[in-house]
Design a protein around this motif. Structure first.
Motif, PDB file in Angstrom:
ATOM      1  N   PRO A  97       0.873  -1.190  -0.068  1.00 38.23           N
ATOM      2  CA  PRO A  97      -0.088  -0.091  -0.011  1.00 38.23           C
ATOM      3  C   PRO A  97       0.828   1.162   0.049  1.00 38.23           C
ATOM      4  O   PRO A  97       2.005   1.232   0.136  1.00 38.23           O
ATOM      5  CB  PRO A  97      -0.739  -0.197   1.339  1.00 38.23           C
ATOM      6  CG  PRO A  97       0.104  -0.996   2.269  1.00 38.23           C
ATOM      7  CD  PRO A  97       0.788  -1.944   1.462  1.00 38.23           C
ATOM      8  N   GLU A  98       0.231   2.377  -0.182  1.00 39.14           N
ATOM      9  CA  GLU A  98       1.009   3.595  -0.285  1.00 39.14           C
ATOM     10  C   GLU A  98       0.749   4.251   1.029  1.00 39.14           C
ATOM     11  O   GLU A  98       1.502   5.057   1.695  1.00 39.14           O
ATOM     12  CB  GLU A  98       0.342   4.684  -1.386  1.00 39.14           C
ATOM     13  CG  GLU A  98       0.470   4.200  -2.752  1.00 39.14           C
ATOM     14  CD  GLU A  98       1.679   4.541  -3.221  1.00 39.14           C
ATOM     15  OE1 GLU A  98       2.043   5.827  -3.143  1.00 39.14           O
ATOM     16  OE2 GLU A  98       2.439   3.653  -3.801  1.00 39.14           O
ATOM     17  N   ASP A  99      -0.351   4.089   1.700  1.00 35.37           N
ATOM     18  CA  ASP A  99      -0.930   4.881   3.021  1.00 35.37           C
ATOM     19  C   ASP A  99       0.001   4.348   3.970  1.00 35.37           C
ATOM     20  O   ASP A  99       0.445   3.393   4.322  1.00 35.37           O
ATOM     21  CB  ASP A  99      -2.106   4.323   3.366  1.00 35.37           C
ATOM     22  CG  ASP A  99      -2.754   4.786   4.611  1.00 35.37           C
ATOM     23  OD1 ASP A  99      -3.205   5.703   4.437  1.00 35.37           O
ATOM     24  OD2 ASP A  99      -2.861   3.926   5.316  1.00 35.37           O
ATOM     25  N   ALA A 100       0.551   5.593   4.814  1.00 33.89           N
ATOM     26  CA  ALA A 100       1.406   5.326   5.775  1.00 33.89           C
ATOM     27  C   ALA A 100       1.070   4.641   7.011  1.00 33.89           C
ATOM     28  O   ALA A 100       1.694   3.797   7.509  1.00 33.89           O
ATOM     29  CB  ALA A 100       1.700   6.908   6.268  1.00 33.89           C
ATOM     30  N   LEU A 101      -0.338   4.617   7.405  1.00 32.78           N
ATOM     31  CA  LEU A 101      -0.529   3.977   8.494  1.00 32.78           C
ATOM     32  C   LEU A 101      -0.711   2.414   8.159  1.00 32.78           C
ATOM     33  O   LEU A 101      -0.425   1.595   9.057  1.00 32.78           O
ATOM     34  CB  LEU A 101      -1.947   4.432   9.084  1.00 32.78           C
ATOM     35  CG  LEU A 101      -2.495   3.823  10.268  1.00 32.78           C
ATOM     36  CD1 LEU A 101      -1.695   4.345  11.457  1.00 32.78           C
ATOM     37  CD2 LEU A 101      -4.053   4.361  10.510  1.00 32.78           C
ATOM     38  N   LYS A 102      -1.155   2.182   6.997  1.00 28.43           N
ATOM     39  CA  LYS A 102      -1.173   0.463   6.648  1.00 28.43           C
ATOM     40  C   LYS A 102       0.246   0.121   6.569  1.00 28.43           C
ATOM     41  O   LYS A 102       0.716  -1.005   6.844  1.00 28.43           O
ATOM     42  CB  LYS A 102      -1.712   0.492   5.154  1.00 28.43           C
ATOM     43  CG  LYS A 102      -3.205   0.584   5.410  1.00 28.43           C
ATOM     44  CD  LYS A 102      -3.838   0.230   3.988  1.00 28.43           C
ATOM     45  CE  LYS A 102      -5.602   0.418   4.143  1.00 28.43           C
ATOM     46  NZ  LYS A 102      -6.055   0.406   2.813  1.00 28.43           N
ATOM     47  N   GLU A 105       1.432  -0.511   9.993  1.00 27.14           N
ATOM     48  CA  GLU A 105       0.831  -2.061  10.409  1.00 27.14           C
ATOM     49  C   GLU A 105       1.435  -3.122   9.974  1.00 27.14           C
ATOM     50  O   GLU A 105       2.064  -4.170  10.515  1.00 27.14           O
ATOM     51  CB  GLU A 105      -0.534  -1.989   9.851  1.00 27.14           C
ATOM     52  CG  GLU A 105      -1.454  -1.307  10.873  1.00 27.14           C
ATOM     53  CD  GLU A 105      -2.988  -0.930  10.311  1.00 27.14           C
ATOM     54  OE1 GLU A 105      -3.728  -0.728  11.175  1.00 27.14           O
ATOM     55  OE2 GLU A 105      -3.059  -1.086   9.162  1.00 27.14           O
ATOM     56  N   HIS A 163      -4.776  -6.539   5.038  1.00 30.29           N
ATOM     57  CA  HIS A 163      -5.497  -5.319   4.575  1.00 30.29           C
ATOM     58  C   HIS A 163      -6.669  -5.702   3.725  1.00 30.29           C
ATOM     59  O   HIS A 163      -6.889  -5.065   2.633  1.00 30.29           O
ATOM     60  CB  HIS A 163      -4.478  -4.259   4.038  1.00 30.29           C
ATOM     61  CG  HIS A 163      -3.495  -3.430   4.967  1.00 30.29           C
ATOM     62  ND1 HIS A 163      -2.474  -3.567   5.149  1.00 30.29           N
ATOM     63  CD2 HIS A 163      -4.062  -3.034   6.238  1.00 30.29           C
ATOM     64  CE1 HIS A 163      -1.638  -2.895   6.068  1.00 30.29           C
ATOM     65  NE2 HIS A 163      -3.044  -2.569   6.678  1.00 30.29           N
ATOM     66  N   SER A 168       0.202  -8.460   1.432  1.00 34.84           N
ATOM     67  CA  SER A 168       1.249  -7.601   1.356  1.00 34.84           C
ATOM     68  C   SER A 168       2.507  -8.264   1.972  1.00 34.84           C
ATOM     69  O   SER A 168       2.204  -9.441   2.181  1.00 34.84           O
ATOM     70  CB  SER A 168       1.004  -6.344   1.966  1.00 34.84           C
ATOM     71  OG  SER A 168       0.820  -6.426   3.341  1.00 34.84           O
TER      72      SER A 168
END
Ligand SMILES: N[C@@H](CCC(=O)N[C@@H](CS)C(=O)NCC(=O)O)C(=O)O
Length: 224
Positions: A97-102, A105, A163, A168
């Protein structure tokens, strides 16, 4: 001028990555999974035993900068450290993912896997192996697996992966340790420790192994 000579040097465009490891899953499991799930071509160079690795290291030390395997050749660059290789493979496979929070995790899961695996490595060769392994199962593996399952449940209650629908690096690294525990090569560790007790983690593993490309790969390489 051909089109290629106009391209800037980019190893990822110009060459197929070469993975060097034993003929087993182990620390190469996650990277192989990422390449296979993502349909990324890679050269899977497998050494039959420690002597073959030693010979390769002597012949071409640049391929093994830490005197360890796995390593990954990408053009002129050699990457060591299984985690870096798995994350690279997952990124090239477009499965990060690109999302920092993901991403946090994913790092959280992988660091918790380290907290589980490092003490297991510490039991290798112990005189009182049965006791050391029983203690590892109760005091380390079970709390860490519960922790990882809780992260999965929080991140995506529906699953199957950390996710949701798309795996991932976290799922690939987790699969590596589930396969290792399930391989039956760890004396005094119940083979079904993960699969029988952590349904959320078992579901993630099952979903990965059910992927047709993964199933075909596993049929060819029983130890992955
Ligand atoms: N932190 C390293 C550890 C690598 C490691 O210890 N690899 C073992 C094999 S799993 C190794 O190369 N041992 C020396 C050998 O087999 O010759 C990583 O994750 O890649």
């Amino acid at each position: 001028n051909s089109f290629c000579t106009l391209l800037p040097h980019s190893p990822s465009i110009m060459s197929v990555p070469k993975l060097h490891y034993y003929d087993m899953g182990g620390r190469a499991f996650a990277a192989r999974l990422a390449f296979v799930v993502g349909g990324v071509e890679f050269e899977d160079i497998r050494y039959k035993d420690g002597a073959a690795i030693d010979a390769a290291m002597e012949k071409n030390p640049k391929l093994f900068p830490c005197q360890t395997v796995p390593t990954l050749e990408v053009g002129d660059v050699v990457i060591s450290q299984s985690r870096a290789i798995a994350f690279y493979a997952a990124r090239v496979a477009k499965l990060m993912p690109e999302d920092a929070l993901k991403l946090a995790e994913i790092d959280e899961v992988v660091a918790t896997i380290d907290d589980l695996v490092d003490p297991l490595m510490g039991t290798m060769g112990k005189e009182n192996l049965a006791e050391a392994r029983a203690e590892w199962v109760e005091k380390t593996a079970k709390p860490m697996l519960a922790r990882i399952a809780a992260i999965y449940a929080r991140a995506s209650p529906e699953g199957p992966f950390l996710h949701g629908e798309k795996p991932s690096a976290a799922d690939f690294m987790l699969a590596g340790i589930i396969a290792y525990v399930g391989s039956g090569t760890l004396d005094h560790v119940p083979q079904d420790l993960v699969m029988a007790n952590y349904p959320r983690l078992a579901a993630a593993f099952g979903a990965l192994m059910a992927n047709p490309a993964v199933a075909a790969f596993a049929a060819k390489h029983p130890t992955f």
